[in-house]
Design an enzyme around this catalytic site. Structure first.
Site, PDB file in Angstrom:
ATOM      1  N   HIS A   1      -4.777  -4.998  -1.742  1.00  0.00           N
ATOM      2  CA  HIS A   1      -4.739  -4.084  -2.764  1.00  0.00           C
ATOM      3  C   HIS A   1      -4.729  -4.256  -4.316  1.00  0.00           C
ATOM      4  O   HIS A   1      -4.947  -4.169  -5.218  1.00  0.00           O
ATOM      5  CB  HIS A   1      -3.536  -3.312  -2.463  1.00  0.00           C
ATOM      6  CG  HIS A   1      -3.470  -1.644  -1.336  1.00  0.00           C
ATOM      7  ND1 HIS A   1      -4.056  -1.058  -1.778  1.00  0.00           N
ATOM      8  CD2 HIS A   1      -3.457  -1.950   0.178  1.00  0.00           C
ATOM      9  CE1 HIS A   1      -4.612   0.043  -0.341  1.00  0.00           C
ATOM     10  NE2 HIS A   1      -3.573  -0.844   0.737  1.00  0.00           N
TER      11      HIS A   1
ATOM     12  N   LYS B   1     -12.175  -1.274  -0.826  1.00  0.00           N
ATOM     13  CA  LYS B   1     -11.254  -0.919  -2.124  1.00  0.00           C
ATOM     14  C   LYS B   1     -11.675  -1.225  -3.256  1.00  0.00           C
ATOM     15  O   LYS B   1     -12.421  -0.050  -3.743  1.00  0.00           O
ATOM     16  CB  LYS B   1      -9.874  -1.991  -1.884  1.00  0.00           C
ATOM     17  CG  LYS B   1      -9.053  -1.311  -0.346  1.00  0.00           C
ATOM     18  CD  LYS B   1      -7.441  -1.228  -0.425  1.00  0.00           C
ATOM     19  CE  LYS B   1      -7.010  -1.191   1.223  1.00  0.00           C
ATOM     20  NZ  LYS B   1      -7.319  -0.125   2.250  1.00  0.00           N
TER      21      LYS B   1
ATOM     22  N   SER C   1       0.564  -1.179   0.085  1.00  0.00           N
ATOM     23  CA  SER C   1      -0.219  -0.095   0.265  1.00  0.00           C
ATOM     24  C   SER C   1       0.358   0.862  -0.101  1.00  0.00           C
ATOM     25  O   SER C   1       0.317   2.233  -0.366  1.00  0.00           O
ATOM     26  CB  SER C   1      -1.078   0.085   1.000  1.00  0.00           C
ATOM     27  OG  SER C   1      -0.577   0.227   2.075  1.00  0.00           O
TER      28      SER C   1
END
Lengths: 83, 393
Positions: free
Chosen positions: B213, B244, B185
């Site tokens: 992610h 996300k 990240s």
């Protein structure tokens, strides 16, 4: 006792390049506040300690270590445990 | 000593930050205009730091699914998964995730944070070993601490360092769980997963990959780095988040180890918190379906990511090690990062600012994250704002 002294001396040698100037490192010094060792430096220092003493150092052990002397005691314990 | 005296250092740091960058910790999104635009400080800005990789929080299908769930099941479950908080929708989503990854078992948790907290505090215990990448997320460290497992770190993305530690640790003759992330990240770089999977097999360890992610971002079907690297069979546990790419709130772990089910009964972060709301579950389910049927979203995301990464690199900024939807711009001095962040906001571009010690190498980061919903014109505007910052400096 002698083995502990050797461990302490080696630790001081390893820490020396990470402290500013020619500061004399003594056993009672606080690693974070007196020597200004931050988390980035500590990763490098741990890797050096592991290589020099051929041990694995768990993060949990280090959470209670404050001074150079306490670090030496923990390292000595790990060296003994891995013999 | 007073109760709050221990926060003196934090207070002092906050004061310095607020003097230089008063809005930083008090940023308020006053109005969401679209997946990529909002009103901050009374003005329209492009959102370039929200981890909203596919632009799904405002997708019609997701919003409608969430609204239907609220109408049908209400705004909250008022209970733990273990008590009255497991609805048929939670179970259906678990099945969808299992199908998506081609795995036998999945557990849905209330957040991505609690998914890691639950897995790392329960799957391994004091007699086991976790060997984690030094740049792993705080939720992984916290989970390890909660369960009391022995934790060792290896240098970020350094397979040789991992192997060196495995060689030493295998003498302890216990279970070793290697933990890493698909896409990191902070610097937006991938783990060298193929090599790590090979080392894992050689030493008989287990492997957990946090694809927070990389879900919807990497792999032909959006299954993350494990898919992209072609090593899904070697990955024992995949952890992910809904917050996300899926544009909701929640987390999960999926695995082919059928024993995963026992975690439900042994994990405090699973048992002692309320389950995800019906709306969050419905939105995640709808978003997962979109990821399955619209690979073009991933393609558009990467076009945007490649374009901005290339432009910032051309301008001479110190960007991350590889093109990625997460693009960090590094500043040696925190004061320069403050100044740049303020100037970007003045020009209508919002990015994240990350300060040491939260950054991996002690530099301050302005972290951009791109979205499939950004237009190329917006990407150009973001690049233009960085160009103006560079010219000012």
């Amino acid at each position: 006792m002698k083995a502990e002294k050797v461990v302490l001396e080696r630790i001081v040698e390893i820490l020396q390049p990470f402290v500013s100037g020619k500061m004399e490192i003594t056993p009672g010094m606080d690693i974070e506040s007196d020597l200004a060792i931050d988390s980035l430096k500590s990763m490098e220092i741990l890797a050096s300690l592991e290589d020099v003493f051929d041990i694995s150092i768990p993060l949990n052990v280090l959470s209670e270590v404050r001074t150079v002397e306490e670090l030496a005691v923990q390292i000595q314990k790990l060296v003994e445990a891995e013999k | 000593m007073g109760l709050f005296d221990k926060f003196e250092n934090i207070t002092a740091s906050l004061n310095v930050i607020e003097q230089q960058c008063c809005a930083f910790f008090n940023i308020i999104i006053e109005e969401i205009l679209s997946a990529t635009e909002a009103v901050i400080n009374g003005r329209r800005v492009i959102l370039a730091g929200t981890n909203n990789y596919l632009g799904l929080p405002l997708r019609k299908e997701c919003k409608e699914a969430a609204c239907r769930a609220i109408e049908k099941e209400g705004t909250g479950t008022t209970g733990s998964r273990m008590a009255n908080g497991t609805y048929s929708s939670h179970v259906a989503l678990e099945q969808d995730i299992s199908d998506f990854y081609g795995r036998s078992n999945t557990i849905v948790f209330t957040t991505g944070y609690s998914a890691n907290l639950a897995m790392l505090s329960t799957l391994v215990g004091p007699k086991d070993i976790v060997l984690l990448d030094a740049d792993c997320h705080a939720s992984i460290y916290d989970g390890c601490r909660l369960g009391g497992v022995q934790v060792y770190r290896f240098r970020h993305n350094d397979v040789d360092d991992l192997e060196k530690r495995l060689k030493r640790l295998r003498k302890q003759d216990t279970n070793i769980l290697i933990v890493l992330e698909g896409l990191y990240s902070m610097l937006g770089d991938r783990a060298p997963l193929r090599e790590i999977a090979s080392v894992k097999e050689e030493y008989g360890a287990y492997l957990l990959v946090d694809e927070a992610h990389s879900l919807g971002v990497l792999g032909n079907r959006g299954r993350g780095l494990s898919e992209e690297a072609g090593v899904e069979d070697a990955v024992d546990f995949i952890v992910g988040t809904f917050s996300k790419s899926l544009g909701s709130v929640g987390g999960f772990c999926t695995s082919n180890h059928k024993e995963l089910e026992i975690i439900r009964y042994a994990s405090r972060p699973y048992v002692f918190t309320a389950s995800s709301s019906p709306a969050n579950i419905a939105a995640a389910k709808a978003a997962l379906e979109i990821i399955r049927r619209e690979p073009q979203l991933r393609e558009r995301l990467w076009e945007n990511a490649d374009a901005l990464y290339g432009r910032l690199k051309e301008m001479g900024f110190r960007v991350g090690p590889e093109p990625s939807p997460i693009i960090p711009v590094r500043f040696e001095e925190v004061a320069r990062a403050f100044s740049a962040w303020n100037r970007l906001l003045d020009q209508g571009v919002y990015v994240n600012m990350v300060l040491p010690p939260a950054t991996p190498d002690g530099t301050a980061l302005l972290r951009c994250s791109l979205s499939a919903a950004h237009t190329m014109e917006q990407v150009e505007k973001i690049a233009g704002a960085f160009s103006a910052v560079r010219d000012f400096e």
